[in-house]
Scaffold this active site. Structure first.
Site, mmCIF file in Angstrom:
data_model
loop_
_atom_site.group_PDB
_atom_site.id
_atom_site.type_symbol
_atom_site.label_atom_id
_atom_site.label_comp_id
_atom_site.label_asym_id
_atom_site.label_seq_id
_atom_site.Cartn_x
_atom_site.Cartn_y
_atom_site.Cartn_z
ATOM 1 N N GLU A 42 77.111 -40.602 -30.040
ATOM 2 C CA GLU A 42 76.793 -41.780 -29.225
ATOM 3 C C GLU A 42 76.036 -41.405 -27.945
ATOM 4 O O GLU A 42 76.625 -41.263 -26.875
ATOM 5 C CB GLU A 42 78.064 -42.559 -28.843
ATOM 6 N N LYS A 83 76.148 -44.065 -33.029
ATOM 7 C CA LYS A 83 76.403 -45.287 -32.269
ATOM 8 C C LYS A 83 75.365 -45.342 -31.157
ATOM 9 O O LYS A 83 75.342 -44.479 -30.274
ATOM 10 C CB LYS A 83 77.820 -45.303 -31.702
#
Length: 296
Positions: A176, A213
């Site tokens: 992420e 993500k």
């Protein structure tokens, strides 16, 4: 690795619920839920209150595997119980929802327009704890604020280095590298970020699966290229400060990109709501996030 959970994450429809607020973000999450800082006097009491909030969400009749693939937990939540089961076991055994764990130890100080993750001091112990709690995968967050290619490259390299350690232990890591939605160079940052993500995937030598993500992109389907690599099983989107309405409007334009929201999931929920009001609000949020996740 649980093969049923892996197949679910690769193939089923739905989105990921992010219930992983940690020490730094918990006060804001509680405030949004209607619980001020005067309601607790120490960290233990604070985490107890946020676990009650998460438990109310997880056990609610609207929170089901029909629309929710997985939930990301914080360590305290993972080691707390829901109806006499550890949270990860409750999610999978009672709800059919795959449990993930936030493993980063927070952001380092900003340098060169980015915030790397603080060095992981307890990763091995945390992963052993996660194994005991039947956790499927992990999540770790960095932050990019400015278009500095060398600094962005460091962000990506650090993410993949830890992903390698995590994947080798049998977990599915979520990478992420968040891009600040308020950055004036957001679109240019995304181009640089994708370049380095693809470079890492090109040279990736291991067989374990990965997830990404990412902030909702300025250009529709911008990150779909990540699916061209066998290791990528899902790409999910964070709301990053957008309202649920705005986040979902952007999300719906992206094929195979699904939601992984925190604040945009719990938006409108309040500790003072009756069970009926709470369920109605949560059900609306889940329905909106699910529709946007499958429309792309």
């Amino acid at each position: 690795m649980n093969t049923k959970q892996l197949e679910r994450m690769k193939n089923d429809k739905g989105f990921v619920a992010a219930l992983d607020q940690s020490g730094g973000s918990t006060p804001k999450a509680l405030k949004n839920y209607g619980i001020g800082e005067d309601a607790y006097s120490n960290e233990e009491e604070m985490f107890k209150l946020v676990h009650e909030m998460r438990k109310r969400i997880i056990t609610n009749s609207a929170f089901t595997s029909e629309k929710i693939l997985a939930a990301i937990l914080f360590k305290v939540t993972m080691n707390s119980k829901v109806d006499d089961k550890y949270t990860g076991d409750y999610l999978w055994e009672e709800k059919g929802i795959v449990p993930f764990l936030k493993v980063d130890e927070g952001l380092d100080e900003e340098k060169d327009g980015v915030q790397l993750m603080k060095p992981f001091k307890h990763l091995d112990d945390l992963l052993e704890n996660a194994r005991e709690r039947n956790i499927f995968g992990t999540k770790m967050r960095s932050l990019i604020r400015e278009n500095n290619p060398e600094a962005i490259k460091k962000i990506v390299r650090q993410q993949f280095e830890y992903a390698d350690k995590i994947g080798s232990k049998g977990f599915v890591p979520i990478i992420e590298p968040e891009v600040d939605i308020h950055s004036k160079d957001k679109a240019e940052i995304e181009k640089v970020l994708k370049k380095y993500l693809l470079e890492e995937l090109e040279t990736f030598k291991f067989d374990y699966p990965l997830m990404f993500k990412l902030s909702l992109p300025e250009e529709a389907n911008f990150y779909h290229d990540l699916y061209n690599y066998k290791n990528t099983i899902r790409v999910v989107a964070l709301s990053g400060g957008y309202s649920r309405k705005d986040a979902n409007a952007k999300l719906a334009k992206n094929k195979d990109l699904i939601a992984s929201y925190s604040r945009a999931l719990t938006e409108g929920l309040n500790a003072s709501q009756s069970d009926e009001e709470f369920t109605k609000t949560l059900d609306f949020s889940i329905e909106e996030n699910y529709k946007a996740s499958i429309e792309g």
